[in-house]
Design a protein around this motif. Structure first.
Motif, short mmCIF file in Angstrom:
data_model
loop_
_atom_site.label_atom_id
_atom_site.label_comp_id
_atom_site.label_asym_id
_atom_site.label_seq_id
_atom_site.Cartn_x
_atom_site.Cartn_y
_atom_site.Cartn_z
N LEU A 235 5.53 5.96 -0.37
CA LEU A 235 4.74 4.73 0.07
C LEU A 235 5.38 3.36 -0.51
N THR A 236 5.23 2.28 0.43
CA THR A 236 5.69 0.97 -0.33
C THR A 236 4.51 0.25 -0.62
N LEU A 237 4.58 -0.44 -1.63
CA LEU A 237 3.44 -1.24 -2.61
C LEU A 237 3.62 -2.56 -1.64
N ASP A 238 2.48 -3.04 -1.24
CA ASP A 238 2.34 -4.47 -0.37
C ASP A 238 2.26 -5.43 -1.22
N VAL A 239 1.52 -5.29 -2.59
CA VAL A 239 1.46 -6.46 -3.53
C VAL A 239 1.91 -6.05 -4.97
N ASP A 240 2.10 -7.16 -5.65
CA ASP A 240 2.45 -6.92 -7.20
C ASP A 240 1.44 -6.15 -7.86
N MET A 241 1.98 -5.21 -8.62
CA MET A 241 0.86 -4.40 -9.46
C MET A 241 1.26 -4.40 -11.07
N ASP A 242 0.50 -4.21 -11.86
CA ASP A 242 0.75 -3.93 -13.15
C ASP A 242 0.50 -2.34 -13.34
N TYR A 243 1.02 -1.68 -14.45
CA TYR A 243 0.81 -0.45 -14.75
C TYR A 243 -0.42 0.15 -14.61
N ALA A 244 -1.63 -0.52 -15.03
CA ALA A 244 -3.19 -0.07 -14.74
C ALA A 244 -3.18 -0.27 -13.32
N GLY A 245 -2.90 -1.14 -12.52
CA GLY A 245 -3.20 -1.10 -11.11
C GLY A 245 -2.50 -0.20 -10.37
N LEU A 246 -1.43 0.47 -10.71
CA LEU A 246 -0.47 1.41 -10.05
C LEU A 246 -1.24 2.49 -10.26
N GLN A 247 -1.81 2.96 -11.56
CA GLN A 247 -2.65 4.11 -11.70
C GLN A 247 -3.89 3.95 -10.90
N ARG A 248 -4.69 3.10 -10.92
CA ARG A 248 -5.87 3.04 -10.02
C ARG A 248 -5.35 3.22 -8.66
N HIS A 249 -4.36 2.44 -7.91
CA HIS A 249 -4.15 2.73 -6.57
C HIS A 249 -3.72 4.33 -6.38
N LEU A 250 -2.78 4.70 -7.26
CA LEU A 250 -2.33 6.19 -6.97
C LEU A 250 -3.66 7.27 -7.11
N GLY A 251 -4.70 6.83 -7.93
CA GLY A 251 -5.80 7.66 -8.01
C GLY A 251 -6.64 7.54 -6.96
N LYS A 252 -6.97 6.47 -6.42
CA LYS A 252 -7.61 6.50 -5.60
C LYS A 252 -7.30 6.46 -4.09
N HIS A 253 -5.90 6.14 -3.77
CA HIS A 253 -5.51 6.23 -2.40
C HIS A 253 -4.49 7.32 -2.05
N VAL A 254 -3.98 7.91 -3.19
CA VAL A 254 -2.78 8.70 -3.00
C VAL A 254 -2.97 10.00 -3.46
N PHE A 255 -3.42 10.30 -4.65
CA PHE A 255 -3.65 11.65 -5.20
C PHE A 255 -4.84 12.19 -4.45
N ARG A 256 -4.64 13.74 -4.03
CA ARG A 256 -5.73 14.25 -3.41
C ARG A 256 -6.65 14.72 -4.52
N SER A 257 -6.14 14.98 -5.69
CA SER A 257 -7.19 15.45 -6.68
C SER A 257 -6.66 15.06 -7.90
N SER A 258 -7.52 14.92 -8.96
CA SER A 258 -6.85 14.56 -10.53
C SER A 258 -6.93 15.79 -10.98
N ASN A 259 -6.85 17.00 -10.54
CA ASN A 259 -6.87 18.29 -11.24
C ASN A 259 -5.57 19.21 -11.18
N VAL A 260 -4.65 18.44 -10.56
CA VAL A 260 -3.20 18.97 -10.49
C VAL A 260 -2.23 18.01 -11.10
N PHE A 261 -1.05 18.62 -10.99
CA PHE A 261 0.02 17.68 -11.61
C PHE A 261 0.56 16.80 -10.59
N TYR A 262 1.31 15.59 -10.78
CA TYR A 262 2.19 15.04 -9.89
C TYR A 262 3.38 14.53 -10.59
N CYS A 263 4.69 14.61 -9.94
CA CYS A 263 5.65 13.98 -10.35
C CYS A 263 5.93 12.60 -9.82
#
Length: 391
Positions: A235-263
């Motif tokens: 995916l391409t980020l539409d806005v500037d993000m800090d590290y915490a913002g990236l984590q929130r964005h991935l957790g809310k919109h990208v990760f299907r579950s928080s119970n598996v690994f991601y690279c």
């Protein structure tokens, strides 16, 4: 990938050029599969055939001995040649062995004999592609399918060893690279950081500089996987993000579950990078104590890549760092470190691979075997302090 050692027929004495030629071709292909050129330090693999090949003790390897052909009575070279087989091919070979009621050694021996001896290649001028195709064909496997290793994270020694102050490992960086081309880690005595990107391992030192590792360096902790963009979400980020913002964005919109690994790989421009690196220790100490020696690094207006993993929180702090754990590597490969915070410019690309398998290699060392981790109530607290301390 897995490694098997195939012994080739030796017909010309200790300096037989045909065996030398076989080794040269297999070594070249071995490194081409990792996207890097053979380095001078690996010239030992091209030594005369009577010398034992250094590096044959590969993690997860199976050394296959091909006996001499009764038809030709050719003696067999006593130095196994490392041959890399994808996990899917190895799985099919094992399945074929079970169906035939034979050992894996016997199945691979039959394939190797038909390839090397029965086809009677006169100069041993053969490619590993031929062997892998023969193995796949004999096992009924297609090389075109995905490999199990593409959906596996490999952990070389659990993170709890570092937390408890066990800072020396059993294995080398080169051994870890037989299990993945992307990842992070450190060297013995917490000598800086390690980032693996596109099959190359970089050492990030306490002054923020980087250099390519030779592979013979010992490591007490590395986490790697085979990273394939075509099996990942980009995916391409539409806005500037800090590290915490990236984590929130991935957790809310990208990760299907928080119970598996991601690279993760984040490629882009970083106006601000805050990282840290720990200088090499002179004595073993708990990770929380070592963190007090960390060097904080500030980089500005950087272009590069963030590489690392997300690990499920429910695993605790025993196997890997819970949550996000990323390292930074600049595009010129000259700077990097353990990421603490950043600003990521809009337009950066984020590639995420969801992973459901993890393999952990536990040490044989006495200090690990005698350690009592079950009574260590401070592990999570110490790891949180060590990984996220910013002062």
């Amino acid at each position: 990938m897995r490694a098997v050692g195939v012994r080739g027929p030796h017909v010309g004495g200790p300096g037989c050029p045909c065996c030398y030629d076989l080794r040269a071709k297999l070594l070249a292909f071995h490194y081409s599969t990792r996207g890097v050129n053979a380095r001078p330090t690996d010239a030992r693999l091209l030594s005369p055939p009577r010398q034992r090949i250094a590096g044959q003790r590969l993690l997860g390897s199976t050394l296959i001995k091909v006996p001499p052909s009764r038809a030709t009575e050719q003696p067999v070279d006593d130095a196994p040649v490392p041959v890399r087989l994808p996990d899917d091919v190895l799985f099919q070979l094992r399945k074929a062995a079970d169906e035939r009621g034979e050992s894996l050694d016997q199945v691979v021996t039959d394939i190797a004999r038909s390839w090397i001896i029965e086809r009677r290649t006169p100069t041993m001028s053969v490619s590993q592609d031929m062997f892998m195709a023969a193995a796949a064909a004999a096992a009924g496997s297609s090389r075109g399918g995905p490999s199990d290793s593409m959906d596996t994270i490999y952990v070389l020694e659990p993170i709890i060893t570092l937390v408890d102050g066990l800072l020396q490992g059993d294995h080398t960086v080169a051994e870890a690279l037989t299990h993945g081309d992307t990842g992070i880690g450190t060297l013995d005595m917490l000598d800086g950081e390690v980032v693996v990107y596109k099959g190359v391992a970089y050492h990030q030192t306490s002054d923020g500089s980087c250099h390519v590792l030779k592979g013979d360096e010992k490591t007490p902790y590395m986490t790697v996987t085979y990273f394939q963009a075509n099996r990942s979400l980009t995916l391409t980020l539409d806005v500037d993000m800090d590290y915490a913002g990236l984590q929130r964005h991935l957790g809310k919109h990208v990760f299907r579950s928080s119970n598996v690994f991601y690279c993760l790989e984040v490629q882009g421009t970083f106006p601000v990078i805050k990282a840290r690196c720990v200088p090499k220790q002179t004595s073993a100490r708990r990770l929380a104590q070592v963190a007090a020696d960390q060097v904080l690094l500030d980089f500005e207006e950087q272009t590069g890549v963030l590489v690392g993993f997300y690990s499920p929180q429910f695993l605790g702090s025993s196997i890997s760092v819970p949550g996000f754990h990323l390292h930074y590597l600049s595009d010129d490969r000259k700077r990097g470190g353990h990421l603490l915070n950043t600003v990521i410019k809009a337009g950066a690309t984020v590639t995420v691979a969801e992973i459901h398998r993890v393999k952990v290699d536990l040490p044989y060392r006495n200090d690990f075997m005698s350690a009592d981790f079950s009574s260590d109530a401070e592990v999570s607290k110490d790891l949180e302090l060590a990984e996220n301390q910013r002062e």
